[in-house]
Each structure stands twice: as C-alpha cells, then as structure tokens.
Design a protein around this motif. Structure first.
Motif, PDB file in Angstrom:
ATOM      1  N   PHE A 233      -8.619  -4.387  -0.878  1.00 50.55           N
ATOM      2  CA  PHE A 233      -7.449  -5.480  -1.409  1.00 50.55           C
ATOM      3  C   PHE A 233      -7.476  -6.860  -0.626  1.00 50.55           C
TER       4      PHE A 233
ATOM      5  N   CYS B 240       0.950  -1.172  -0.074  1.00 53.66           N
ATOM      6  CA  CYS B 240      -0.053  -0.049  -0.062  1.00 53.66           C
ATOM      7  C   CYS B 240       0.804   1.223   0.091  1.00 53.66           C
TER       8      CYS B 240
ATOM      9  N   GLY C 162      -7.040  -6.781  -5.639  1.00 54.52           N
ATOM     10  CA  GLY C 162      -8.530  -6.124  -5.320  1.00 54.52           C
ATOM     11  C   GLY C 162      -9.243  -7.111  -4.403  1.00 54.52           C
TER      12      GLY C 162
ATOM     13  N   TRP D 136      -0.718  -9.932  -3.857  1.00 54.86           N
ATOM     14  CA  TRP D 136      -2.017  -9.132  -3.487  1.00 54.86           C
ATOM     15  C   TRP D 136      -2.728  -8.722  -4.712  1.00 54.86           C
TER      16      TRP D 136
END
Length: 262
Positions: free
Chosen positions: A130, A62, A144, A142
C-alpha cells in the motif's frame, strides 16, 4: 498466511532507522521543482512527526481493510496467540506487519509544497502493498503500492461546489417528499411536487456526474440519500400499491422508480 506465527518471531517492532529509496516525479527529465525541493526539506526537518502521522493513518486503514479477513477474532484465541493478536491491535504491533520501502515526491503540489507518497510492503497484502499520500505532516489518502497514495485530492471550483450542494439538497428534498407518501391521498397531494423534484434531480445528475467520483466526500454524502430514497420507493410499492400506481403516472421515465417495483 499465518500472521500470528510470523508476528511471534518478532519480539519488538522495528523502531530503528530505515533506508528508503527516494523517487522524484519529473517531466522530461527536468530537475526537481521548487515545490519538490520544499517538500524534501520539510520531510528532512519533520521526519519523526510525518512518520508517526503516516503510520497511524496506515494502521487505521489496514485495520478496516485487512484485519477482519486476515486475522482471527481475539475471542477465538488462547495463550500466546491471543497475546500476539492483542499486540497487533496496537500501533506498535502493527509495525511488525509493515515495512516502508519507497518515498516519492510528487509533481503535484499545494501551497508551494509538493505531496509525498510513502510505499509499504506488508504481510497483510504481499501482492499489492500500500501507499500513503501525505502533505506536510498530514496523511490524506491511500492506495496500492506504486499508486501515489491515491493521488492528490481534486480541487473543486466554487461553481462546481455550488452544483454539488444543489444536487445534494435536491436529493434530500426528494427523499423528504417520498417518505411522506403513506396512502393514496398523500400520493395524490404530493405527486406534482415529486414529479417536479424528479425532473430537477435528473437534470442535476446529468450536470454533476463527473463531480461525484467514487469514494469522493460528495459521493459518500449523496449515495446514502439515494439508497434511502430507493428504499422508500420499495416501501410504497409494498405497503401502498394504489399510491404507487398513482405516482407511476407521474414518474414513468424514472428508471429508479420502475426498477423498485417488486
């Protein structure tokens, strides 16, 4: 969205217990497989280290994907907002921006233990959220929310891996050859070798195009090499036009070469 104002309302990250929805992938409504049961038992026995590994991985992803676009630069802030921005750069601060909501035990498995995907809501991306893919204590990928953390990594057979390595070696050799072209004389000396490696490169690309999927480790390794080769093509056209014209006789069918002309 003013993430700093939202974060300022939370004096401490939520480190307490969280109730999550459990989903188990199933075909035709069949009961959980032995691999899924093993994954569930492993999760229950190792919840804390798995959670820490998952959140640490999510924080890293992120920060790379969202922070620069969603949060102001630290140097532009003062006072309380500067303190909040500094806190969001820590793992504890990151907890204030995310909330886990679903655990999915996938049908896919490795070494008799299924993969697990954790879905999160986040104020960094309200629309998509996520998901993080894990296996045992390791976070792997990773995507969505609802996308299974990007799914398990593809298993590559020894034969396909040999083709991948051969293709990358070929592209490295191709790059090495064109980087040596500095004038007409060097172009004349290397033209036949460059034409041969171009033929080999095209054949290998046709054989391996399904193996170099976007964002795969092998694609990430090969793509920069192709980019550097394209830059060398452009350099030759710019700095050594006579050399470029000579090589063009050998590489008439090379689309990348023709497209590199200024």
């Amino acid at each position: 969205m003013d993430y700093l104002s939202e974060a300022s309302e939370k004096s401490e990250p939520n480190n307490g217990p969280v109730l999550l929805e459990l989903q188990i992938e199933s075909q035709d409504g069949k009961p959980p497989t032995s691999e899924q049961e093993a994954a569930f038992e492993y999760l229950c026995a190792n919840a804390n280290p798995i959670a820490k590994a998952t959140l640490k991985y999510a924080f890293q992803q992120c920060k790379s994907a969202y922070y620069s676009e969603s949060l102001p630069e630290l140097s532009s802030l003062n006072g309380e907002k500067r303190d909040i921005r500094k806190r969001l750069n820590t793992l504890d601060g990151f907890y204030e921006l995310v909330e886990p909501n679903t655990v999915t035990i996938l049908a896919d498995h490795k070494n008799k233990v299924s993969y697990i995907a954790f879905d999160f809501r986040t104020s960094l991306d309200y629309e998509h959220g996520f998901s993080i893919l894990t296996h045992r204590r390791k976070a792997l990928n990773w995507a969505g929310a609802g996308e299974r953390g990007g799914g398990p990594p593809e298993t590559i057979s020894p034969e396909d891996q040999e083709l991948i390595n051969k293709s990358i070696d070929c592209e490295e050799h191709y790059l090495e050859l064109v980087s040596k072209v500095v004038d007409l004389k060097s172009a004349e000396r290397l033209a036949a070798d460059i034409a041969n490696v171009e033929t080999e490169s095209k054949a290998l690309i046709n054989q391996t195009f399904l193996l170099f999927t976007p964002n795969s480790p092998q694609a990430q390794k090969r793509s920069p090499i192709l980019g550097q080769r394209f830059s060398e093509f452009q350099r030759i056209w710019k700095d050594c036009p006579e050399a470029a014209k000579h090589l063009n006789l050998y590489l008439k069918k090379c689309l990348a070469w023709k497209n590199s002309r200024p």
